[in-house]
Design an enzyme around this catalytic site. Structure first.
Site, PDB file in Angstrom:
ATOM      1  N   GLY A  87       0.777  -1.239   0.000  1.00  0.00           N
ATOM      2  CA  GLY A  87       0.000   0.000   0.000  1.00  0.00           C
ATOM      3  C   GLY A  87       0.803   1.281   0.000  1.00  0.00           C
ATOM      4  N   LEU A  88       2.121   1.211   0.146  1.00  0.00           N
ATOM      5  CA  LEU A  88       2.896   2.458   0.191  1.00  0.00           C
ATOM      6  C   LEU A  88       3.477   2.840  -1.166  1.00  0.00           C
ATOM      7  CD1 LEU A  88       4.777   2.202   3.610  1.00  0.00           C
ATOM      8  CD2 LEU A  88       2.649   3.385   3.071  1.00  0.00           C
ATOM      9  N   GLY A  89       3.032   2.186  -2.222  1.00  0.00           N
ATOM     10  CA  GLY A  89       3.533   2.512  -3.558  1.00  0.00           C
ATOM     11  C   GLY A  89       2.764   3.665  -4.179  1.00  0.00           C
ATOM     12  N   ILE A 101       3.943 -10.101   1.909  1.00  0.00           N
ATOM     13  CA  ILE A 101       3.046 -11.075   1.280  1.00  0.00           C
ATOM     14  C   ILE A 101       3.732 -12.422   1.040  1.00  0.00           C
ATOM     15  CG2 ILE A 101       1.285  -9.626   0.195  1.00  0.00           C
ATOM     16  CD1 ILE A 101       3.321 -10.347  -2.307  1.00  0.00           C
ATOM     17  N   TYR A 136       7.465  -9.126 -15.273  1.00  0.00           N
ATOM     18  CA  TYR A 136       6.261  -8.429 -14.774  1.00  0.00           C
ATOM     19  C   TYR A 136       5.025  -8.890 -15.554  1.00  0.00           C
ATOM     20  CZ  TYR A 136       3.255  -4.330 -13.769  1.00  0.00           C
ATOM     21  OH  TYR A 136       2.233  -3.491 -13.398  1.00  0.00           O
TER      22      TYR A 136
HETATM   23  N1  LIG Z   1       1.248   2.386 -11.326  1.00  0.00           N
HETATM   24  C1  LIG Z   1       0.860   1.954 -12.522  1.00  0.00           C
HETATM   25  O1  LIG Z   1       0.982   2.661 -13.548  1.00  0.00           O
HETATM   26  C2  LIG Z   1       0.246   0.593 -12.654  1.00  0.00           C
HETATM   27  C3  LIG Z   1      -0.261   0.190 -13.889  1.00  0.00           C
HETATM   28  C4  LIG Z   1      -0.779  -1.097 -14.037  1.00  0.00           C
HETATM   29  C5  LIG Z   1      -0.857  -1.926 -12.930  1.00  0.00           C
HETATM   30  N2  LIG Z   1      -0.382  -1.510 -11.738  1.00  0.00           N
HETATM   31  C6  LIG Z   1      -0.444  -2.436 -10.618  1.00  0.00           C
HETATM   32  O2  LIG Z   1      -1.000  -1.809  -9.474  1.00  0.00           O
HETATM   33  C7  LIG Z   1      -0.361  -2.281  -8.284  1.00  0.00           C
HETATM   34  C8  LIG Z   1       0.174  -1.105  -7.497  1.00  0.00           C
HETATM   35  O3  LIG Z   1       1.094  -0.418  -8.311  1.00  0.00           O
HETATM   36  P1  LIG Z   1       2.023   0.729  -7.749  1.00  0.00           P
HETATM   37  O4  LIG Z   1       2.329   1.593  -8.909  1.00  0.00           O
HETATM   38  O5  LIG Z   1       1.457   1.325  -6.504  1.00  0.00           O
HETATM   39  O6  LIG Z   1       3.347  -0.100  -7.405  1.00  0.00           O
HETATM   40  P2  LIG Z   1       4.625   0.392  -6.597  1.00  0.00           P
HETATM   41  O7  LIG Z   1       5.822  -0.268  -7.165  1.00  0.00           O
HETATM   42  O8  LIG Z   1       4.641   1.869  -6.498  1.00  0.00           O
HETATM   43  O9  LIG Z   1       4.344  -0.199  -5.143  1.00  0.00           O
HETATM   44  C9  LIG Z   1       4.413  -1.566  -4.862  1.00  0.00           C
HETATM   45  C10 LIG Z   1       4.539  -1.759  -3.348  1.00  0.00           C
HETATM   46  O10 LIG Z   1       4.716  -3.151  -3.107  1.00  0.00           O
HETATM   47  C11 LIG Z   1       5.521  -3.249  -1.942  1.00  0.00           C
HETATM   48  N3  LIG Z   1       6.129  -4.570  -1.826  1.00  0.00           N
HETATM   49  C12 LIG Z   1       7.218  -5.067  -2.452  1.00  0.00           C
HETATM   50  N4  LIG Z   1       7.502  -6.302  -1.984  1.00  0.00           N
HETATM   51  C13 LIG Z   1       6.568  -6.592  -1.053  1.00  0.00           C
HETATM   52  C14 LIG Z   1       6.322  -7.713  -0.203  1.00  0.00           C
HETATM   53  N5  LIG Z   1       7.125  -8.772  -0.218  1.00  0.00           N
HETATM   54  N6  LIG Z   1       5.276  -7.662   0.627  1.00  0.00           N
HETATM   55  C15 LIG Z   1       4.446  -6.581   0.652  1.00  0.00           C
HETATM   56  N7  LIG Z   1       4.632  -5.494  -0.109  1.00  0.00           N
HETATM   57  C16 LIG Z   1       5.687  -5.498  -0.946  1.00  0.00           C
HETATM   58  C17 LIG Z   1       6.563  -2.150  -2.123  1.00  0.00           C
HETATM   59  O11 LIG Z   1       7.153  -1.815  -0.866  1.00  0.00           O
HETATM   60  C18 LIG Z   1       5.726  -1.032  -2.722  1.00  0.00           C
HETATM   61  O12 LIG Z   1       5.286  -0.118  -1.743  1.00  0.00           O
HETATM   62  C19 LIG Z   1       0.722  -3.262  -8.766  1.00  0.00           C
HETATM   63  O13 LIG Z   1       0.248  -4.566  -8.667  1.00  0.00           O
HETATM   64  C20 LIG Z   1       0.936  -2.893 -10.212  1.00  0.00           C
HETATM   65  O14 LIG Z   1       1.343  -3.983 -10.974  1.00  0.00           O
HETATM   66  C21 LIG Z   1       0.173  -0.273 -11.574  1.00  0.00           C
HETATM   67  C1  LIG Z   2       1.943   0.043 -16.956  1.00  0.00           C
HETATM   68  C2  LIG Z   2       2.290  -0.400 -15.580  1.00  0.00           C
HETATM   69  O1  LIG Z   2       2.021  -1.686 -15.308  1.00  0.00           O
HETATM   70  C3  LIG Z   2       3.464   0.191 -14.876  1.00  0.00           C
HETATM   71  N1  LIG Z   2       3.277   1.611 -14.729  1.00  0.00           N
HETATM   72  C4  LIG Z   2       4.758  -0.065 -15.602  1.00  0.00           C
HETATM   73  O2  LIG Z   2       5.102   0.746 -16.433  1.00  0.00           O
HETATM   74  O3  LIG Z   2       5.407  -1.033 -15.346  1.00  0.00           O
END
Ligand SMILES: NC(=O)c1ccc[n+]([C@@H]2O[C@H](COP(=O)([O-])OP(=O)(O)OC[C@H]3O[C@@H](n4cnc5c(N)ncnc54)[C@H](O)[C@@H]3O)[C@@H](O)[C@H]2O)c1
Ligand SMILES: C[C@@H](O)[C@H](N)C(=O)O
Length: 373
Positions: free
Chosen positions: A63-65, A107, A195
């Site tokens: 949740g901190l991402g 996780i 990924y």
């Molecule tokens: N941001 C985007 O543009 C985007 C696009 C498509 C899909 N997503 C999906 O949405 C979700 C959230 O994306 P985001 O951009 O916030 O990702 P992010 O990389 O910013 O954050 C991911 C978080 O996962 C945590 N993490 C890593 N290892 C871990 C573990 N072992 N246990 C628990 N937490 C752990 C990290 O500390 C981090 O805070 C992801 O599944 C990503 O694939 C994001």
């Molecule tokens: C698109 C998405 O999954 C993410 N922002 C990445 O570029 O990896």
């Protein structure tokens, strides 16, 4: 003999399947183990199911991402602060720690995850932990563990405790052999990043658990998400967030993708709304369990042109990162989300002009506050 008997049992349950088409047979093997850790002697039993009138009890992993804090704020407005627990393996900054419940959760630690779900009577789980596309290529074994083993833990806990489970997928779940303009929900998926591979795996496993065990799995394939108050975590679409910081701070931006690289994108408010809408959609409206969602599609050149309308002195230069460029060249250029629009009424609100105005307004007020201090 034993195998034949088991098969007969499963087929019997299949034939007697409910209208939803799921065959809720035996739960995954992990629950059948008679390990003493399965049922602690002092366990308090609560029903994990909840009626339509109850508020869900929500857990967000990772949740901190970039997306998790915004999701927690959004859901807390709807379900109440204390009903939404943010978790991560990182230490939260003070303002996040004090804004609502936060808990440590890795996780990869199945037992810890299960304890959190049981002790907090969780009913909805949003599984955000992941390594994104570019950082995943830099650390494949960690990405494999977090994105695949982590998902297995989450699926088992969710099935065991009858949770409604949301797992985000991505445009990155497609590859160079997928139709790219536009990319429909159902087509060839042969991504070439760890990924992408892990996200196709998540889609398939979630759907399998849905049909096999009745798990209420819901998944959206997000485009690149653009947010103002949180930093991206190492993806290919990160440039579309960074450009606003740099445009206002320095009047220029160095882009790591080619000017003509077209990718689907979405503003975070639309992303969070889509996520809640699909979670609240009646099960019978979902003809699928994994949907594309989209808002806009643009190239760095298009984005720079729109920024120039607000900052006439803005300059963009290009210094292409070959890893990110190769990834972007294999991803969808336009995303077909007509099924989401048809089934549960998805409708985006932010197109490119609104996105740019909103991002620049946010950052310019931020810059004004910083200058005043
Ligand atoms: N941001 C985007 O543009 C985007 C696009 C498509 C899909 N997503 C999906 O949405 C979700 C959230 O994306 P985001 O951009 O916030 O990702 P992010 O990389 O910013 O954050 C991911 C978080 O996962 C945590 N993490 C890593 N290892 C871990 C573990 N072992 N246990 C628990 N937490 C752990 C990290 O500390 C981090 O805070 C992801 O599944 C990503 O694939 C994001
Ligand atoms: C698109 C998405 O999954 C993410 N922002 C990445 O570029 O990896």
């Amino acid at each position: 003999m034993l195998v034949t008997r088991m098969l007969r049992q499963v087929v019997g349950q299949m034939l007697g399947s409910p209208a939803c088409g799921c065959w809720t047979a035996a739960p995954p093997f992990r629950f059948l183990a008679t390990s003493p850790r399965q049922i602690p002697a002092d366990a308090n039993f609560h029903s994990a199911s909840f009626s339509g009138t109850d508020q869900p009890r929500v857990l967000i992993t990772g949740g901190l991402g970039q997306l998790g804090v915004g999701l927690a704020n959004f859901l807390r407005k709807r379900f109440g602060k204390d009903n939404v627990i943010l978790s991560d393996i990182r230490k939260p900054p003070d303002h996040i720690f004090h804004s609502g419940p936060f808990i440590y959760s890795d996780i990869l630690d199945y037992k810890n995850l299960r304890e959190i779900v049981v002790n907090n009577r969780i009913t909805w789980l949003f599984h955000y932990s992941a390594l994104l596309s570019a950082v995943g290529e830099a650390n494949v074994s960690l990405a494999r563990a977090v994105n695949i083993t982590g998902l297995h833990n989450v699926l088992d806990v969710a099935a065991e405790h009858s949770l409604r489970l949301f797992v985000p997928s991505t445009i990155g779940a497609f590859g160079p052999t997928s139709p790219r303009n536009p990319t429909p929900d159902l087509c060839v998926q042969r991504p070439r990043t760890i990924y992408g591979v892990s996200k196709v795996h998540a889609e398939l496993m979630g759907e399998y658990y849905h049909y096999r065990y009745g798990l209420d799995f819901r998944c959206l394939r997000y485009p690149g998400i653009i947010s103002a108050d949180s930093q991206p975590g190492g993806g290919t679409t990160d440039y579309a967030v960074q450009i606003f910081h740099d445009a206002l701070k320095n009047g220029k931006f160095e882009c790591n993708l080619k000017p003509s690289t077209r990718l689907p994108m979405m503003y975070i408010d639309d992303c969070l709304r889509a996520t809640l809408e699909v979670m609240e959609a009646p099960a019978e409206s979902l003809s699928m369990r994994t949907y594309n969602v989209n808002a806009m599609s643009f190239t760095p050149e298009d984005l720079a042109q729109e920024v120039l309308k607000h900052i006439p002195e803005f300059q963009i230069t290009y210094n292409v990162d070959s890893v990110r460029q190769a990834i972007a060249d294999s991803w969808p250029m336009n995303f077909d989300d007509s099924n989401a629009r048809k089934d549960w009424g998805w409708k985006h609100e932010f197109d490119l002009p609104e996105l740019v105005t909103t991002m620049l307004n946010f950052h310019s007020s931020d810059t004004r506050v910083a200058n005043a201090n």
